[in-house]
Enzyme design. Structure first.
Site, mmCIF file in Angstrom:
data_model
loop_
_atom_site.group_PDB
_atom_site.id
_atom_site.type_symbol
_atom_site.label_atom_id
_atom_site.label_comp_id
_atom_site.label_asym_id
_atom_site.label_seq_id
_atom_site.Cartn_x
_atom_site.Cartn_y
_atom_site.Cartn_z
ATOM 1 N N GLY A 118 0.836 -1.185 0.000
ATOM 2 C CA GLY A 118 0.000 0.000 0.000
ATOM 3 C C GLY A 118 0.873 1.238 0.000
ATOM 4 O O GLY A 118 2.094 1.141 0.172
ATOM 5 N N GLY A 160 2.828 5.426 4.449
ATOM 6 C CA GLY A 160 2.072 6.101 5.500
ATOM 7 C C GLY A 160 0.691 5.548 5.757
ATOM 8 O O GLY A 160 -0.073 6.102 6.530
ATOM 9 N N THR A 161 0.361 4.424 5.131
ATOM 10 C CA THR A 161 -0.959 3.853 5.361
ATOM 11 C C THR A 161 -0.993 2.963 6.601
ATOM 12 O O THR A 161 -2.046 2.456 6.956
ATOM 13 C CB THR A 161 -1.435 3.025 4.146
ATOM 14 O OG1 THR A 161 -0.368 2.188 3.726
ATOM 15 C CG2 THR A 161 -1.849 3.920 3.009
ATOM 16 N N GLY A 162 0.149 2.770 7.245
ATOM 17 C CA GLY A 162 0.152 2.031 8.503
ATOM 18 C C GLY A 162 0.632 0.602 8.404
ATOM 19 O O GLY A 162 0.297 -0.231 9.245
ATOM 20 N N LYS A 163 1.482 0.313 7.425
ATOM 21 C CA LYS A 163 1.957 -1.057 7.267
ATOM 22 C C LYS A 163 2.878 -1.459 8.431
ATOM 23 O O LYS A 163 2.728 -2.535 9.004
ATOM 24 C CB LYS A 163 2.677 -1.207 5.925
ATOM 25 C CG LYS A 163 1.767 -0.927 4.747
ATOM 26 C CD LYS A 163 2.464 -1.055 3.419
ATOM 27 C CE LYS A 163 3.482 0.048 3.167
ATOM 28 N NZ LYS A 163 2.887 1.397 3.093
ATOM 29 N N HIS A 192 -16.556 12.048 -13.225
ATOM 30 C CA HIS A 192 -15.881 11.210 -14.214
ATOM 31 C C HIS A 192 -16.128 9.724 -13.921
ATOM 32 O O HIS A 192 -16.542 8.962 -14.796
ATOM 33 C CB HIS A 192 -14.383 11.545 -14.173
ATOM 34 C CG HIS A 192 -13.538 10.737 -15.083
ATOM 35 N ND1 HIS A 192 -12.965 11.250 -16.221
ATOM 36 C CD2 HIS A 192 -13.147 9.438 -15.032
ATOM 37 C CE1 HIS A 192 -12.267 10.320 -16.822
ATOM 38 N NE2 HIS A 192 -12.362 9.204 -16.116
ATOM 39 N N GLU A 193 -15.897 9.339 -12.683
ATOM 40 C CA GLU A 193 -16.051 7.922 -12.327
ATOM 41 C C GLU A 193 -17.502 7.470 -12.442
ATOM 42 O O GLU A 193 -17.778 6.364 -12.899
ATOM 43 C CB GLU A 193 -15.529 7.661 -10.911
ATOM 44 C CG GLU A 193 -14.016 7.778 -10.762
ATOM 45 C CD GLU A 193 -13.252 6.966 -11.797
ATOM 46 O OE1 GLU A 193 -13.715 5.867 -12.170
ATOM 47 O OE2 GLU A 193 -12.195 7.458 -12.245
ATOM 48 N N HIS A 218 -18.337 6.514 -15.952
ATOM 49 C CA HIS A 218 -17.951 5.127 -16.263
ATOM 50 C C HIS A 218 -18.959 4.155 -15.676
ATOM 51 O O HIS A 218 -19.391 3.207 -16.317
ATOM 52 C CB HIS A 218 -16.585 4.793 -15.627
ATOM 53 C CG HIS A 218 -15.414 5.465 -16.267
ATOM 54 N ND1 HIS A 218 -15.208 5.497 -17.614
ATOM 55 C CD2 HIS A 218 -14.346 6.103 -15.715
ATOM 56 C CE1 HIS A 218 -14.073 6.134 -17.880
ATOM 57 N NE2 HIS A 218 -13.530 6.519 -16.734
ATOM 58 N N ASP A 249 -7.998 6.877 -20.446
ATOM 59 C CA ASP A 249 -9.212 6.296 -21.034
ATOM 60 C C ASP A 249 -9.176 6.429 -22.553
ATOM 61 O O ASP A 249 -9.522 5.494 -23.280
ATOM 62 C CB ASP A 249 -10.456 7.044 -20.530
ATOM 63 C CG ASP A 249 -10.650 6.889 -19.028
ATOM 64 O OD1 ASP A 249 -10.128 5.909 -18.464
ATOM 65 O OD2 ASP A 249 -11.327 7.742 -18.437
HETATM 66 P P1 ADP Z 1 3.905 2.722 6.444
HETATM 67 O O1 ADP Z 1 4.728 1.656 7.103
HETATM 68 O O2 ADP Z 1 2.718 2.168 5.733
HETATM 69 O O3 ADP Z 1 4.667 3.671 5.597
HETATM 70 P P2 ADP Z 1 3.611 3.604 9.139
HETATM 71 O O4 ADP Z 1 3.069 2.382 9.769
HETATM 72 O O5 ADP Z 1 5.058 3.847 9.319
HETATM 73 O O6 ADP Z 1 3.271 3.637 7.596
HETATM 74 O O7 ADP Z 1 2.770 4.860 9.633
HETATM 75 C C1 ADP Z 1 3.366 6.005 10.171
HETATM 76 C C2 ADP Z 1 2.546 6.559 11.304
HETATM 77 O O8 ADP Z 1 1.290 7.044 10.824
HETATM 78 C C3 ADP Z 1 2.188 5.538 12.349
HETATM 79 O O9 ADP Z 1 3.189 5.447 13.306
HETATM 80 C C4 ADP Z 1 0.887 6.065 12.919
HETATM 81 O O10 ADP Z 1 1.129 7.054 13.885
HETATM 82 C C5 ADP Z 1 0.252 6.723 11.733
HETATM 83 N N1 ADP Z 1 -0.682 5.811 11.063
HETATM 84 C C6 ADP Z 1 -0.556 5.324 9.808
HETATM 85 N N2 ADP Z 1 -1.586 4.528 9.491
HETATM 86 C C7 ADP Z 1 -2.388 4.484 10.571
HETATM 87 C C8 ADP Z 1 -3.611 3.811 10.857
HETATM 88 N N3 ADP Z 1 -4.216 3.023 9.952
HETATM 89 N N4 ADP Z 1 -4.162 3.979 12.084
HETATM 90 C C9 ADP Z 1 -3.559 4.780 12.986
HETATM 91 N N5 ADP Z 1 -2.408 5.437 12.776
HETATM 92 C C10 ADP Z 1 -1.815 5.309 11.584
HETATM 93 ZN ZN ZN Z 2 -11.612 7.336 -16.451
#
Ligand code: ADP
Ligand code: ZN
Length: 628
Positions: A201, A204-207, A423-424, A427, A499
């Site tokens: 993903g 910054g999505t929280g992996k 747009h979406e 479609h 498209d």
């Molecule tokens: P990634 O590894 O996907 O790049 P991180 O896990 O390092 O992202 O996320 C960085 C920070 O952002 C986390 O330490 C947290 O504070 C915040 N964060 C990101 N995603 C979430 C989430 N789904 N829920 C709560 N906090 C989140």
């Molecule tokens: Zn399109």
């Protein structure tokens, strides 16, 4: 996989630094030994004492050193071997020469000192050039120790309640937790044991957070390392670090090993001109060896994260390696609100602050951005001595995060969001209302990869034949995005370029390769989209058929596209009310699923048993799925 070892080395900044160090040491060493020290014999020395040409003597048991006055007021150092001479002290005193005694014979320490430098030099040389070649992580200096950070289970306090907005990912990780809690039991029951989990993903999505939370939920040790750390050093070090990381984890099992930015080492091998990157490849090979070498019953789970699952070496994601793929998407409206809630717990909020409103105003934000918003807001409130964070702080914080360097490119304005939604929905509506198209699975304005939003269509079954009507519908659906921008805003945007490319390619293929055009007839011509050779296309086309046919083909392609465009416009304008409702719903919820789409369009629900499985693939959807 046994690639011949070759001796090409990467010249890294580190290596340059080490060279500079060697040079400095060498200069120092030669300078030291090169200090002008004259050796006098004892009789000369006595003479100089008598003529008052020496001063500053150091008298050691076997050696006398001192300063010698030379012509033109110059001075130099001298030394002489000491002899049995009871009168020396008296003579020196008489001549008023300053002297001091030294207990140890200084030449011994001198030699020792010099030898030490030589050893240092040899050591440094060995360290830089010999050791890495030996590719041995167990050598004396722990250079190759992985920089992995270990987190003790007792101090591990991140759990699933700290991660919000990624419910599906949490669900998929449940059995990993069960397994880590009791590997032995899991093993006894049998079944396939998990081994490698790939979280993919956007950044910054929280992996990382999710991986930590899995460790926290299961109460096991957590080892983390960034894959880029593996490759920055000398040849062989990365591989040694990988080995060390696994060794450490094995000693502390059950445990999770988490590798951030897996793509830094895990990119497809042999890609690019002039072969691969040696160090990276060695590291990747070592990683594969470790992956194959450990048994899941040892209670170790390998987790890794990437935002580029598409560039990973296929060997990494084969069964028995990173075979579990978990998508960690950017959060939708509800997800953003949940994430804000998690982080808002750490600060004091004024009662007026409504996190839902903030979630609405932050489309495109990922977890890290939202955490940042709360953090900035708290700083702002503290700066103006407020009791609690209020709306003004929150708004200001959102703006700051938007202005932040990496955020700029990802942020979607309110106006853009409306255009994307229209747009979406174009479609979606056309896909749903044409008769030869696949069922619509969902429509979303949450960005994914390069796409700002997408409509996901999934076929009911695998298809081997495609009819002309199906292709025409597909072209119509593709153009519907552009059509609806025109219908709603009276203005068209660049958002439709992909498209248009696809629609044109379909039309060309239909006419030139599949012989599906009435005007051109059943003919297959070279120079269709596929098998197109760089630079060669136009040449070959001119050679193979007449100018006249070329002109008719161009006209037919253009007609096909125009007709499809008109048809899409007719569908949209004749369903304008439902169309507008769907846009509103999409703006509000950001994702609208099939059932709701059908409800708004006043249709009986389509069959849609297929689906879901496509979602669990890395970012490239399965071939038959259509994303617009
Ligand atoms: P990634 O590894 O996907 O790049 P991180 O896990 O390092 O992202 O996320 C960085 C920070 O952002 C986390 O330490 C947290 O504070 C915040 N964060 C990101 N995603 C979430 C989430 N789904 N829920 C709560 N906090 C989140
Ligand atoms: Zn399109």
């Amino acid at each position: 996989m046994n690639k011949q070892k070759n001796n090409r080395r990467i010249i890294s900044l580190n290596q340059i630094l080490v060279w500079v160090a060697i040079f400095a040491v060498a200069v120092f060493f030669f300078n030291r030994s090169g200090v002008q020290t004259k050796e006098l014999n004892y009789s000369d020395f006595k003479q100089k004492v008598a003529s008052g040409e020496v001063s500053d003597l150091t008298v050691a048991p076997t050696l006398i050193t001192g300063t010698l006055k030379e012509a033109e007021g110059k001075e130099s150092r001298f030394k002489t071997v000491r002899m049995e001479d009871p009168d020396l002290v008296r003579e020196l005193t008489a001549k008023n020469v300053g002297f001091k005694a030294q207990a140890d014979s200084s030449w011994v320490s001198n030699i020792l000192f010099n030898v030490l430098w030589i050893f240092l030099l040899i050591g440094l040389w060995w360290f830089v050039f010999i050791r890495p070649q030996r590719n041995d992580g167990k050598s004396a200096m722990n250079f190759a120790r992985s920089k992995a950070k270990m987190q003790d289970p007792s101090k591990q306090n991140i759990t699933f309640k700290d991660v919000a907005g990624v419910e599906e990912a949490k669900e998929e990780l449940q059995d990993i937790i069960k397994f880590l809690k009791n590997p032995k039991k899991f093993h006894k029951i049998g079944g396939k044991l998990p081994k490698g989990v790939l979280l993919y993903g956007a950044p910054g999505t929280g992996k990382t957070l999710l991986a930590k939370a899995v460790a926290g939920e299961a109460g096991v040790a957590f080892f983390s390392a960034s894959a880029s750390e593996f490759v920055e050093m000398f040849v062989g070090v990365g591989a040694a670090r990988v080995r060390d990381l696994f060794d450490q984890a094995k000693k502390n099992s059950p445990a999770i090993i988490f590798i951030d930015e897996l793509d830094a080492v895990g990119r497809r091998r042999f890609a690019g001109i002039g072969g691969g990157h040696d160090e990276r490849e060695q590291t990747l090979n070592q990683l594969l060896i470790e992956l194959d070498g450990f048994e899941s019953k040892q209670g170790i789970i390998l987790m890794a994260s990437t935002n580029r699952p598409d560039v990973l070496d296929p060997a990494l994601i084969r069964p028995g390696r990173f075979d579990r793929h978990v998508s960690v998407p950017a959060p939708d409206l509800k997800g953003r609100e949940e994430i804000l809630k998690v982080h808002a717990k750490k600060v004091k909020l004024a009662p007026e602050v409504d996190l839902k409103t903030i979630a609405k105003g932050t489309p495109g934000f990922v977890g890290a951005d939202l955490a940042n918003v709360i953090n900035e807001a708290a700083i702002l409130a503290a700066r103006s001595d407020k009791e609690a964070v209020d709306n003004a702080d929150m708004d200001e914080a959102v703006e700051r995060v938007i202005a932040g360097p990496q955020k700029k490119s990802r942020i979607i304005s309110e106006k853009e969001k409306k255009i994307i939604a229209a747009h979406e929905v174009g479609h979606t509506v056309v896909a749903r209302l044409t008769h030869h198209s696949d069922p619509v699975h969902k429509v979303t304005i949450i960005p994914r990869g390069q796409a700002l939003g997408y409509t996901l269509q999934l076929p009911l079954e695998d298809k081997f034949l495609t009819s002309k009507s199906e292709i025409l519908d597909r072209i119509c659906i593709l153009l519907a995005g552009r059509v609806s921008e025109e219908v709603v805003f009276g203005e068209i945007t660049s958002g439709a370029s992909d498209d248009l490319n696809k629609a044109t390619a379909y039309a060309r293929k239909m006419i030139m390769e599949l012989g599906m055009s009435d005007k051109i007839g059943p003919i297959a011509l070279p120079g269709g989209e596929e098998g197109e050779v760089f630079l060669g296309r136009d040449l070959s086309r001119h050679r193979q058929y007449s100018e006249d046919l070329a002109r008719r083909i161009d006209a037919e392609i253009s007609d096909t596209l125009q007709n499809a465009y008109a048809r899409a416009k007719e569908i949209i304008t004749s369903h304008r009310a439902q169309f507008d409702t769907l846009i509103e719903r999409l703006l509000e919820k950001e994702v609208v699923e099939a059932a709701e789409i059908d409800e708004i369009l006043g249709l009986a629900p389509a069959k849609k048993e297929e689906a879901e499985k496509v979602e669990s693939q890395p970012d490239q959807p399965a071939q038959q799925a259509e994303l617009f």
